[in-house]
Motif scaffolding. Structure first.
Motif, PDB file in Angstrom:
ATOM      1  N   UNK A  70       0.825  -1.203   0.000  1.00  0.00           N
ATOM      2  CA  UNK A  70       0.000   0.000   0.000  1.00  0.00           C
ATOM      3  C   UNK A  70       0.865   1.262   0.000  1.00  0.00           C
ATOM      4  N   UNK A  71       1.684   1.415  -1.028  1.00  0.00           N
ATOM      5  CA  UNK A  71       2.457   2.642  -1.171  1.00  0.00           C
ATOM      6  C   UNK A  71       1.979   3.377  -2.419  1.00  0.00           C
ATOM      7  N   UNK A  75      -0.146   1.768  -5.728  1.00  0.00           N
ATOM      8  CA  UNK A  75      -1.522   2.227  -5.927  1.00  0.00           C
ATOM      9  C   UNK A  75      -1.643   2.956  -7.263  1.00  0.00           C
ATOM     10  N   UNK A  76      -0.685   3.810  -7.599  1.00  0.00           N
ATOM     11  CA  UNK A  76      -0.707   4.509  -8.889  1.00  0.00           C
ATOM     12  C   UNK A  76      -0.671   3.520 -10.054  1.00  0.00           C
TER      13      UNK A  76
END
Length: 128
Positions: A70-71, A75-76
């Motif tokens: 979840x960084x 995510x991007x």
């Protein structure tokens, strides 16, 4: 700390599901009683389970959920994948919708079996 039954109840999943996630390495109980084997879960486990269920709801396979970080970069990257899927789906919708437009079909020239063109093609060369 809560036992596995209460933990499962909070998320409306079965105890079997919790154990399955443990086997796959997605979830680890905060404590396991060495005498009874009871599993205990804490606030951190609650947050982990929320993330697991959200990713599962998004349709990610368990293998991808295990490795999901979840960084910002991860995510991007996932958002970009979804945007590409949206583009493909919108394009498919446009193509299918064009079949329903009768004006386009009316404007098409009918295929004619032109005896002068059939068999008259020549090979000009081969490109590699």
């Amino acid at each position: 700390m809560m036992r596995i039954g209460n933990f499962a109840e909070i998320f409306s999943v079965s105890i079997k599901t919790i154990r399955f996630y443990e086997e796959k390495g997605l979830l680890h109980p905060a404590k396991v009683d060495i005498y009874t084997g009871y599993r205990y879960y804490d606030e951190q486990n609650i947050e982990e389970m929320k993330k697991i269920l959200i990713l599962k709801e998004l349709g990610l396979p368990l293998k991808e959920i295990i490795d999901f970080d979840f960084n910002q970069t991860t995510i991007d990257k996932k958002i970009k994948e979804y945007e590409q899927e949206i583009y493909k789906i919108q394009n498919n919708i446009h193509i299918l919708s064009s079949f329903l437009k009768k004006e386009e079909i009316k404007n098409m020239k009918p295929f004619t079996n032109d005896e002068y063109a059939i068999g008259k093609w020549q090979l000009l060369g081969v490109s590699q």
